[in-house]
Design an enzyme around this catalytic site. Structure first.
Site: not given
Ligand SMILES: Cc1cc2nc3c(=O)[nH]c(=O)nc-3n(C[C@H](O)[C@H](O)[C@H](O)COP(=O)(O)OP(=O)(O)OC[C@H]3O[C@@H](n4cnc5c(N)ncnc54)[C@H](O)[C@@H]3O)c2cc1C
Length: 447
Positions: A13, A41, A46, A49, A175, A179, A202, A308, A433, A438
């Site tokens: 993301s 995500c 997200c 899920k 969470y 879920e 928590r 995300t 309503h 509401e």
């Molecule tokens: C089961 C679950 C449900 C979730 N539900 C929600 C929700 O409903 N709403 C919400 O807002 N958030 C949710 N989240 C959290 C959300 O997915 C994360 O906060 C978000 O994806 C974080 O984005 P990011 O860019 O930090 O990392 P990520 O999306 O984790 O992306 C990191 C990327 O880096 C890549 N990477 C890592 N190391 C390397 C490397 N050395 N070289 C190349 N690539 C690499 C990985 O493969 C990955 O694709 C959920 C998370 C989980 C696990």
């Protein structure tokens, strides 16, 4: 002087947003992704899920339909169909993420990247230099190390199970645990949720935590608090989890939802001089700049708010700051969140306890009611809503809801909180309503 203006490690993301915007602003950008475009995500978070949550809702809908005159024939559920259709949608999204990067002129490198020094990224045998490096490597499930721990899965594997399990143990009271308890239960499994504390969730408002526990208990999700898994053994048909109080449970599947840690191991960060905290999170300032002035970090690898939209906001701010002459810092106040458990939770602002600590005198308004639909369906489930108001300014500083559409409803209220709406303004707003929402503009009695 450098191969790239920006080299991003991680196509999730935060990384994709920063890279795409930087490229749009005219920067020369490369992004390395070792696993899947869209990151957690899109692939194991997200989106899949929520698709599984949608699937799990049908059992309630079928049950509720009888009171409204429907007769439903024999029901059956096919896990493989659900997973195959989910995978198709995820593949479509992977393609969109790729297109959004390449259409804007960013290069995608599909491999693991590490940092050699402040301006050099290594991918396999290739070395790339960059003016700025962005670390956006996300988080990874952390699991307890106990005997037999390797027999448990995490949320990563839950999305790809070959068979649907009929008995599931979920370990963890965050969470993600709640879920998945709702998903497996809604799809027909017998679910136990085990949490080491007194009560799960928590950090959420106490009333919300209690309301959710009551409703989950009513749904016959087996809640076991104050215990931890001590060991797991394989049985001829399934597994047995033994807890620290000596009790044991048998199941087909055990899933650890025991937290996530920043994915920063062996990235070369420390060698390049980037400071990490005790959990391995990249330490950054308000602009997401690390202790090395040209290395930035966004999203879960910084362990600020693991959401995300927050990762996206941080990525956007980095691109604005570095490549658009528009220094920006994300605003972490009043970030709304939802939990897609059974029942749903939506929340924005302070819990009652946090508000009391911050403002001293607060007024609290609560409503607990049986939603209209449940009167005819016969479902014995209540919705709960709560407003927390700073007495001195009359500003609403916390909105909490447990019940159908809680996330959808709270998103709108988050705008009101951001604008500093007062309780008097909530009261002056005419309701829609008949809706559950509401209730938020008709709560008159302080509790
Ligand atoms: C089961 C679950 C449900 C979730 N539900 C929600 C929700 O409903 N709403 C919400 O807002 N958030 C949710 N989240 C959290 C959300 O997915 C994360 O906060 C978000 O994806 C974080 O984005 P990011 O860019 O930090 O990392 P990520 O999306 O984790 O992306 C990191 C990327 O880096 C890549 N990477 C890592 N190391 C390397 C490397 N050395 N070289 C190349 N690539 C690499 C990985 O493969 C990955 O694709 C959920 C998370 C989980 C696990």
């Amino acid at each position: 002087m450098y191969d790239y203006d920006l080299f991003t490690i991680g196509g999730g993301s935060g990384g994709v947003r920063a890279s795409r915007m930087a490229a749009q602003f005219g920067a020369k950008v490369a992004l390395a992704e070792e696993r899947y475009l869209g990151g957690t995500c899109v692939n194991v978070g997200c989106i899949p899920k929520k698709l599984l949550v949608y699937a799990s809702e049908f059992s309630d809908l079928f049950d509720d339909s009888a009171g409204f005159g429907w007769t439903i024939g024999e029901r059956s559920f096919n896990w493989q169909t659900l997973i195959a259709n989910k995978d198709l949608e995820i593949a479509r999204l992977n393609g969109i993420y790729e297109k959004v990067l390449t259409d804007n002129g960013a290069r995608i490198v599909r491999a693991r990247a590490t940092i050699a020094d402040a301006h050099t990224v290594v991918v396999g045998s290739e070395r790339y230099t960059a003016r700025y490096i962005l670390v956006a490597t996300g988080g990874w499930p952390s699991t307890p190390s106990i005997p037999g721990g390797e027999l448990a899965i995490t949320s990563n594997e839950a999305f790809f199970l070959p068979q649907f399990p009929s008995r599931v143990i979920i370990v963890g009271g965050g969470y993600i645990g709640l879920e998945f308890a709702g998903i497996f239960h809604g799809l027909g499994a017998k679910v136990s949720l085990v949490h080491r504390g007194e009560l799960f969730l928590r950090g959420f408002d106490e009333d919300v935590r209690r309301a959710v526990a009551a409703e989950m208990g009513r749904r016959e999700i087996d809640l076991r608090f104050n215990r931890q898994v001590a060991r797991i053994e394989k049985l001829p048909h399934g597994i047995r989890a033994t807890f620290d109080d000596g009790s044991a449970l048998e199941a087909d599947l055990i899933m650890f939802a025991t937290g996530r840690t920043p994915n920063t191991h062996n990235l070369g960060l420390e060698k390049a001089g980037v400071k990490l905290d005790y959990e391995g999170a990249v330490v950054v300032d308000a602009y997401s700049c690390s202790s090395v002035p040209n290395i930035y970090a966004v999203g879960d690898c910084t362990n600020r708010m693991q959401l995300t939209p927050v990762a996206i906001a941080e990525g956007q701010a980095v691109a604005e700051t570095l490549f658009h002459g528009n220094p920006q810092t994300p605003d972490y106040k009043n970030v709304p969140t939802a939990v897609f458990s059974e029942p749903r939770i939506g929340t924005v602002g302070f819990t009652e306890a946090e508000a009391r600590e911050r403002y001293g005198a607060v007024d609290v308004y609560k409503a607990s009611f049986r939603p209209l639909k449940n009167t005819v369906s016969g479902r014995d489930e209540h919705s709960f809503m709560k407003l927390v108001v700073d007495r001195e300014t009359d500003r609403v500083v916390g909105c909490h809801m447990v019940g159908t559409d809680a996330g959808e409803i709270i998103q709108g209220l988050a705008i009101a909180l951001r604008c500093g709406a007062t309780k008097a303004q909530f009261d002056a707003t005419i309701g829609i309503h008949p809706t559950a929402a509401e209730e938020f503009v008709t709560m008159r009695n302080k509790s």
